[in-house]
Design an enzyme around this catalytic site. Sequence first.
Site: not given
Length: 655
Positions: A167-168, A171
Amino acid sequence: MNFFERQHQVRRISHRLVLLFLTAVLGIVLLVNLIALTAFDVWSAPVADLLTAIIVISAVTMAIIGLTSLVRMASLKNGGGGAVARKLGGVYVPDDTRDPQLRRLRNVVEEMAIASGVGVPEVYVLAQEGGINAFAAGWSPSDSAVAVTRGALERLNRDELQGVIAHEFSHVINGDMRLNIRLMGVLFGIMALAVAARIGLYSARGRNAAPILMVALGALIVGYIGVLMGRLIKAAVSRQREYLADASAVQYTRQTEGLTGALKKIGGIDEGSKLRDGHVEDVSHMLFGEGMNFSNAFATHPPLHERIKMLDPSFDPAELDELSKRWSSAPPSGMQEDKAKGLTEGLASGAAPAGQAPAAPEAGGAQGHRVPVQSQDVVADIGSPEAASYQQAGEILRRIPEELMNGVRDHERVVPIVFGLLFSEQQDVRTQQHQALAGRYGQQMADAALSEAQDLAQLDPGLRLPLLEVAFSALRNRHSNELNPIMDSAAELIGADGRLSMFEYCLGTLLHRELYEAIHHSSPWRSPRRHTLAGNAEAIAKLLAVLARAGQDGAQAAEAAYLAGMARLLPNARIPFRLPEQGLIELDAIWPALDGLDSREKQHVVASMVEVISHDGVVTVEEAELLRTVCALLHCPLPPLEGVRGPGTGGVPTT
């Protein structure tokens, strides 16, 4: 939506933010002018005096907001992602850590970095935070940092931690980090007006105290209204980016259980995802989970049950209540869950966990391994690694000998290993390289590099750049005064024989970019202006010519591959096939122009490159190394091409 479309979307959002910010500033300036002119009764003054007052009030207001925003963004940019993590109490996780929990975290981060084609970020743990949370920060992938809370380390199993890290990384890849820093800067600038107004309230004295108090009070109200509106914008942007990051994380890992498991644990443990640090408001939009209690309008993340429902349509929100009751007396332990699956063995040493033994080398790897490749598949994979990319990254790291992996994670050994990668196979050149290092660093460093070179000679050529990518993490954490000499020494080693191989060019170029960005927090290739394909046809032709010659046997085959790439990218250009007169070094001049292209034009450049290397239906190590290097320089993260091993064929004139 592919990587290039997402990049275009992020740029559009950034432009909208700038427009909204300018609109907000204009509104604030008008209101402050109205309040100040009324408080000091300037409306009846001569027109010249009225205009002077408006100009002065507007200039002061815009200076307070604009300058503080710029200073804030510059400080966040120059400090890198690590500065944000340290501000929240983050503790750096050493590259060579032997702690099982920290080693597991680093293994997951390294695998995700190799799989996604970005550098290994700095890794931090928020040791004082018991909630489950994480964030990625930085201006670009090269100065990024990933931080996780102690609660995430203790409560999440490996699959769940993998989902959070994926998920990170979404980004990082999608450009959200830069957007987040701009949001922080904008809000800080608007808040500065309120702070200045508060100072004015406390300092108002003398006969003009009444109008000063009126102006300060008005500016304070206007400032906080601006902050309120800014937080609404921040929350709206953040919520949409979180949905995309969740979807991307599932795509990367090809399983929803890890991410949904992490989200369920947030909902089921008492600490949730809340952070106790006083700076949490600044980074609330950067976190994996909601960092503090917000009303729905100001929430930076979608409701927890909605995020889980998007990933698992069969989810019943009542399940969170059941998990909360179960875990109230015995909170979950991620390491115990891993142990039950047999995934904790070898973590202290950095070895592959049980059940993930190193893959045996393929037969014929030493003679050269060629792999079919399709341009549409490669373009689709950029910025969008699939589960296969993650699995392949794990295999790549497991195939690198454990001794070498431990070495590039070691603060002292990493430099001689990087130098060892550049040592020549020819004994006379090695002697010259050894003497050069001894003269600059001393006999001990030279001997260490020579020893590492002897071990590295047995390494599969397809593993050299992945090994270097892991090494970047330890290199970046050396003092900045050490980095320039490392770059200079690498250049001297490369030039020792008067020739420049494809691997030497790729390693030297990537090393220069990575260390330059570690020192200056900006890319050496970034162009100050936008470029177009048509305006840089000669530069593109030079790149395609080099790539064609690197992977084809003979000038005729190289020319055919070059023409195929040009026909796809610039069908109307009539630039004949010719190699750079000075060799690969001429490519250095083209990177600013190519990196200055629009994201969608970069997509066409990458597709044309793949058209060239796939012209004969296969890809060699040299082609793969140059393709991965070019994509890195153009900020288009490319996952590893499956199955590329062994030495390539073809060559480029050397300098």
